[in-house]
Every structure is written in C-alpha cells, then in structure tokens.
Design an enzyme around this catalytic site. Structure first.
Site, PDB file in Angstrom:
ATOM      1  N   PRO A   1       0.751  -1.241   0.000  1.00  0.00           N
ATOM      2  CG  PRO A   1       0.004  -1.005   2.186  1.00  0.00           C
ATOM      3  CD  PRO A   1       0.939  -1.772   1.339  1.00  0.00           C
ATOM      4  CD  GLU A   2       4.566   3.829  -2.284  1.00  0.00           C
ATOM      5  OE1 GLU A   2       4.523   5.005  -2.677  1.00  0.00           O
ATOM      6  OE2 GLU A   2       5.571   3.117  -2.395  1.00  0.00           O
TER       7      GLU A   2
ATOM      8  NE  ARG B   1      -1.592  11.798  13.717  1.00  0.00           N
ATOM      9  CZ  ARG B   1      -1.628  10.673  12.997  1.00  0.00           C
ATOM     10  NH1 ARG B   1      -0.891  10.573  11.916  1.00  0.00           N
ATOM     11  NH2 ARG B   1      -2.385   9.663  13.368  1.00  0.00           N
TER      12      ARG B   1
ATOM     13  CG  ASN C   1      11.289   3.233   0.322  1.00  0.00           C
ATOM     14  OD1 ASN C   1      11.828   4.330   0.203  1.00  0.00           O
ATOM     15  ND2 ASN C   1      11.977   2.120   0.522  1.00  0.00           N
TER      16      ASN C   1
ATOM     17  CE  LYS D   1       2.257   6.112   2.386  1.00  0.00           C
ATOM     18  NZ  LYS D   1       3.591   5.926   2.990  1.00  0.00           N
TER      19      LYS D   1
ATOM     20  NE  ARG E   1      10.606   2.260   4.837  1.00  0.00           N
ATOM     21  CZ  ARG E   1       9.456   2.158   4.224  1.00  0.00           C
ATOM     22  NH1 ARG E   1       8.622   3.164   4.228  1.00  0.00           N
ATOM     23  NH2 ARG E   1       9.159   1.066   3.593  1.00  0.00           N
TER      24      ARG E   1
END
Length: 276
Positions: free
Chosen positions: A2-3, A133, A174, A52, A265
DNA sequence: GCGGAATGTAGAT
DNA sequence: TCTACCTTCCGCT
C-alpha cells in the site's frame, strides 16, 4: 502493498460494494471484536480515503479508522446464498453485506482486512485530529500543494526524507518517492531549502500523475512506455515497473543503481540521472 | 520448517 | 533514533 493509490482504490471499491448498506461487522481473529460488536448491523454511510488512511463513516456517528501499514491487505469475496466464505488467515475486520436476512436478491460482498497497523473505532473528532497532522493528498480533489511547498522550503532535511513524511505530503511511500525523484532528476539528499520553485512544482505534478496512474492501474507503473523499449502495440509486461526502485541498473541509462538511507529507509537512485 | 524481507507507523528512549 | 509489531511470501535448509 500500500501507498496512497492502493488506499484510494480500496475506498472506491468498498464504496461501490458497501456504501449506504447495512453491514455485518465482525472480527474473526478477535482483536477488533469489541468494536465490531458496536457497529454490527449499522449502515455504512461512506468510506473516505486520505493519504494512506481510510475512514469509515458509520450511521452511529463513530468513525472506523484503518491504516494498512506495511503488511495490511483487503480481500474481497462474493457469495450467492448469504453465507460468506470462511476467512483466509488472520482477519481483523470483516465487512459483509450478508446480514442473515431471509431474502437475498443479489450476490453478497464480503471484505476482509488482515494485518493492518491500525484498525480502530473512534469518536467523530478523531478523524479531524488525524487529518490535522497530514500534508496535502495528491489524490484528493482540489488538493493544495502550498503547505507542502512551504514545509520543504523551510527544511534542511533531504528531499527524500521529506517526501516520505506524511505531515509534508500524504500518500507517498518508498517506491513512489524514489521514482518521483528520478523522474524530476533530483538527488535524494538535496536539502529541501535548496529546491527552487520549478523543482517543487515538478515534484508535485509528477506525484499527482504517478499516483493517479497507480490508482487507475491498481499497481505501480512509473515508467513511460517509450522507456520500456516495447514494439508498437505490444502489451506492457505484468508486474510493477520502475526506473530505479529495487533495480540493479537504471532503466534509462543503465548505470548501476545506488541506495542511500533517507527517512530511515533505503532510497534508490541513479547517480547519472540524479546528480548531487 | 525457518528466517528474512516487504511499498509503514507509533510509541518508547 | 530505536524498536516493536501487523502478515505474507519467498528462498533456503
């Protein structure tokens, strides 16, 4: 995996299947059982994606909150005679249109959620707190990139780090951050405050385009057809297609792909196409 | 069967 | 900055 595009796609599909209907809610695995019982049999007004995150608006006023994290996934199954199929694996939340009513006038839909980072039932104001946020969502209608630009301009942090920060922009993961930076030709370690306006606008436009494409395709394909070396009319190969992410050689120039740590990452990049 | 990796985040330190 | 954790899948023994 999932993105943001995966989440928006899930929301679309679930709205088609569940929106406005009375839903059986359960937790075969048990960890969501107490919350499930509170909304079992309620009408699901709509499913709302942001970045997300998924928000389930129940008629009770409570808000279901789901975040797939790294491992979460949805599975959809259909059944004709009321009874949903047995869950596969550890199913945290099961949403089903099969309510045990006597008459079934169409196939029932069951959506199983497994492995999420978050699956909770919250008071109405929880949603606003989460949205506060999060940065702009490139897949949201009328998304305004200004707050994202401002944060990047004010930051010394590497751009690859900033793009993964959901408070800066919501929905990039990522794979996309590496691919976006490749397409705009920016080195992952360039500090945010060194980017000019043209670069910021290029990042936003590229991000919107890639995520929208991923939403249509249901998979991440960032590579332009012309860079694939396909014969005219030939079909794209299956699977996800990237320029640099998890590749050994750059799809465009063949140079050896490197990785650098950013945002905790690895960020893949091409040292030739993305000069420091 | 086991171990590691995977497109992520939250909470502790 | 680090660690824990959600689960699946793949390659290795």
């Amino acid at each position: 995996m999932p993105e943001g595009h995966t989440i928006h796609r899930a929301a679309r599909q679930q709205n088609r299947a569940l929106k406005g209907r009375t839903i059986s809610v359960s937790s075969p695995q048990g960890r969501f059982a107490a919350d499930a019982a509170r909304i079992d049999g309620a009408v699901l007004e709509r499913v709302e994606p942001y970045g997300k995150h998924l928000f389930y608006h129940w008629e009770t006023g409570e808000i279901g909150h789901v975040h797939l994290g790294l491992f979460g996934r949805f599975r959809t199954s259909y059944s004709v005679l009321g009874d949903p199929t047995a869950p596969t694996g550890a199913v945290r939340m099961r949403l089903s249109t099969a309510t045990g009513a006597d008459r079934v006038d169409r196939a029932e839909v069951t959506i199983d959620l497994s492995g999420p980072t978050v699956c909770s039932l919250d008071p109405p104001d929880a949603r606003a707190q989460i949205l506060r946020r999060l940065g702009p969502d490139p897949l949201a209608r009328k998304a305004d990139p200004t707050p994202m630009f401002d944060r990047i301009r004010r930051s010394r942090r590497p751009i690859a780090d900033l793009l993964l920060d959901q408070a800066v922009v919501a929905g990039i993961g990522n794979v996309y951050r590496a691919e976006i930076l490749f397409v705009v030709g920016i080195h992952p370690l360039r500090p945010g405050d060194e980017l000019d306006d043209a670069e910021l606008h290029a990042i936003w436009a590229t991000t919107c385009g890639m995520l929208a494409q991923g939403l249509r395709d249901g998979r991440i394909v960032t590579v332009d057809r012309n860079d694939l070396g396909l014969a005219p009319g030939a079909r794209r190969p299956r699977g996800e297609a990237t320029y640099v992410y998890k590749r050994r050689a750059c799809l465009r120039c063949g140079d050896t792909i490197r990785t650098v740590e950013a945002g905790g990452r690895p960020c893949y990049y091409c040292p030739t196409d993305q000069e420091a």
